[in-house]
Motif scaffolding. Structure first.
Motif, short mmCIF file in Angstrom:
data_model
loop_
_atom_site.label_atom_id
_atom_site.label_comp_id
_atom_site.label_asym_id
_atom_site.label_seq_id
_atom_site.Cartn_x
_atom_site.Cartn_y
_atom_site.Cartn_z
N THR A 156 -83.61 24.01 -4.98
CA THR A 156 -82.02 24.58 -5.41
C THR A 156 -81.01 23.52 -5.68
OG1 THR A 156 -82.97 26.42 -4.10
CG2 THR A 156 -80.62 26.06 -4.07
N LYS A 157 -80.17 23.80 -6.45
CA LYS A 157 -78.87 23.13 -6.55
C LYS A 157 -77.90 23.42 -6.19
CE LYS A 157 -80.32 21.55 -11.43
NZ LYS A 157 -79.47 21.67 -13.00
N PRO A 181 -74.17 24.28 -5.70
CA PRO A 181 -73.00 24.62 -6.60
C PRO A 181 -72.00 23.66 -6.45
CG PRO A 181 -73.00 25.95 -4.75
CD PRO A 181 -74.03 25.31 -4.73
N SER A 182 -71.34 23.37 -7.89
CA SER A 182 -70.19 22.62 -7.90
C SER A 182 -69.10 23.46 -7.50
CB SER A 182 -69.93 22.20 -9.44
OG SER A 182 -69.98 23.46 -10.23
N GLN A 227 -68.26 26.13 -9.94
CA GLN A 227 -69.05 27.20 -9.94
C GLN A 227 -68.78 28.09 -8.52
OE1 GLN A 227 -72.78 25.13 -9.91
NE2 GLN A 227 -73.13 25.53 -12.20
N ASN A 245 -78.58 27.86 -10.86
CA ASN A 245 -79.16 26.53 -9.81
C ASN A 245 -80.13 27.06 -9.15
OD1 ASN A 245 -76.70 25.36 -10.41
ND2 ASN A 245 -75.36 26.39 -9.04
N SER A 286 -75.99 31.87 -2.59
CA SER A 286 -75.72 30.86 -3.70
C SER A 286 -75.37 29.47 -2.97
CB SER A 286 -74.91 31.41 -4.74
OG SER A 286 -73.43 31.61 -4.01
#
Length: 478
Positions: free
Chosen positions: A5-6, A8-9, A12, A57, A349
């Motif tokens: 899992t990324k 979030p920026s 985002q 993501n 998220s």
């Protein structure tokens, strides 16, 4: 093989918030009643955008859905209480309980001290019961009715009700948020309550002074207030007796005895129905004939379940006697579910955590730490739409930082309560703001400027920190 899992920026993370704020702004401009559906749709759209970004993501839909359901589940008790509050208002109206409270309130209250007395009364009841929601739904509704009879601005009266109710909610050991904040911060309940005295009581005193001055102004500008027609209108339809006041007294006693809120509120509904059968038989017969009901059972179900207006022939009185029953709460329940869906997606998220971390850059001393905590809680009240998330998420994020700076956990728990708990009711789409607005029948934006206790509390905490008064530190062993 499981995909990583990324995180979030920041762009985002805040994009769904920007979309939500924009849509809510449009709704205020284009819809007379944003709670009727437009705000709910705005929250669902923002949640959908956040979900798409989360999937991008590599957050699984299973995880998103799990967090949504977990978040909604955490508020199910509040939703059930809200529905029971609708039924409570219907049964108390039909039984004459609320009309009796208005009737006797007109007798004993005067505009010169009405606002101060409203704050004190709601504070005592909320302190005893540990519930701002129950206080506002029972005593608060009656006080707003009396205020309308006096011709006072309904936002001003609602502000006094909410100020008193949230003081009691903050300081009561029976309150859920008063138990939650020290649990998250890592201190015990009574240490937390004692420490809140330093900010909460000065705030209450300032609140009472402000409402006292406003009350004197009301007296000087409008001393001839005729409320006789209100009493006559109530007497024409209801059998008014002091015995009716025993219903709210009994409910308060039930809550003080630590009966859980759902059975307590249900007990209040049942008491209202019983007292309607005992004290209002003529009214019941009249309504059965007027509304073409088949029997008393059908009338009672209608009163506690759906909208009903009791006609007295006096338009001002009729406005006080309109109740929506359980049905009247459905828009708010819809809003709460939509808000918690958005909050759940934001948490799943990682967006809530990412946005919270952005605040960390502003911390360089005790004042900036406490101020950042307070602003973060307010931010989460606006974006996560739930006061519990606004306590839990910032509290978890800040706990280690307070420890690193040598501050005791009660400093954090007090900051959480002085911001997350009291400001939740000031946000129209927050579960608390939406609920109290619906229960009192006063738009959030209308009572917000007059919730002096709620507005002053965060500022008082920051002020106390600036002057370094009673800022407790961890003692370092030699």
């Amino acid at each position: 093989m499981k995909t990583q899992t990324k995180v979030p920026s920041l762009i985002q993370a805040i994009l769904p918030l920007i979309v939500l704020i924009a849509l809510l702004s449009f709704n205020v401009s284009y819809f007379d009643d944003p709670l009727g559906g437009s705000n709910q749709i705005a929250l669902i759209i923002a949640a959908s955008i956040c979900s798409i970004l989360a999937l991008f993501n590599h957050v699984s839909w299973h995880e998103i859905q799990r967090k949504i359901l977990q978040t909604i589940d955490s508020a199910m008790t509040a939703i059930l209480i809200l529905l029971l509050i609708g039924s409570l208002s219907g049964s108390w109206m039909l039984s004459g309980v609320i009309p009796a409270m208005i009737y006797y309130g007109v007798d004993i209250m005067h505009p010169s001290y009405f606002l101060v007395a409203s704050v004190v009364l709601c504070a005592i009841v909320s302190l005893a019961t540990g519930s701002s929601w129950s206080t506002i739904a029972t005593v608060g509704v009656a006080i707003v009715g009396v205020g309308n009879a006096f011709g006072l601005h309904q936002g001003l009266v609602a502000g006094a009700v909410i100020s008193g109710a949230y003081f009691g909610d903050k300081m009561s050991p029976l309150s859920d948020t008063t138990n939650l904040a020290p649990t998250i911060a890592g201190t015990d309940l009574f240490t937390h309550i004692r420490y809140m005295v330093y900010t909460t009581f000065p705030t209450l005193i300032l609140t009472l002074i402000i409402f006292g001055i406003i009350g004197l102004y009301q007296l000087n500008t409008d001393t001839a207030i005729d409320t006789g027609f209100i009493k006559k209108g109530l007497e024409s339809s209801f059998h008014i007796t002091p015995w009716l006041l025993s219903v709210p007294v009994l409910l308060i006693i039930i809550i003080i005895k630590k009966v859980p809120p759902i059975p307590a509120m249900l007990g209040g509904v049942v008491l209202g129905v019983i007292f309607a059968l005992i004290f209002q038989p003529d009214l019941l017969d009249q309504l059965i004939a007027q509304e073409k009901f088949h029997n008393t059972y059908q009338l009672i179900i209608q009163a506690v379940g759906s909208r009903m207006t009791l006609s007295t022939g006096v338009s001002e009185v009729d406005e006080l006697l309109t109740t929506g029953g359980m049905e009247g709460m459905l828009d708010t329940v819809w809003l709460i579910i939509a808000a918690l869906t958005f909050g759940g997606v934001m948490e799943a998220s990682g967006s809530l955590k990412r946005v919270g971390e952005a605040f960390m850059h502003f911390i360089y001393n005790d004042t900036s730490l406490v101020s950042t905590t307070i602003l973060t809680c307010i931010f989460f009240n606006i974006t996560a739409c739930d006061q519990y998330l606004s306590i839990v998420v910032p509290g978890k994020m800040m706990q280690k930082i307070y420890e690193q700076r040598g501050l005791k956990p009660e400093v954090l728990s007090r900051a959480l309560e002085d911001s997350a708990t009291v400001t939740s009711v000031l946000v129209p789409w927050n579960t608390c703001g939406a609920t109290q607005s619906r229960v009192l029948g006063v738009p959030t934006i209308e009572y917000l400027p007059y919730c002096f206790f709620n507005l002053i509390s965060p500022l008082m905490n920051i002020f106390i920190t600036i002057i370094h008064y009673k800022i407790r530190r961890i003692k370092v062993k030699a």
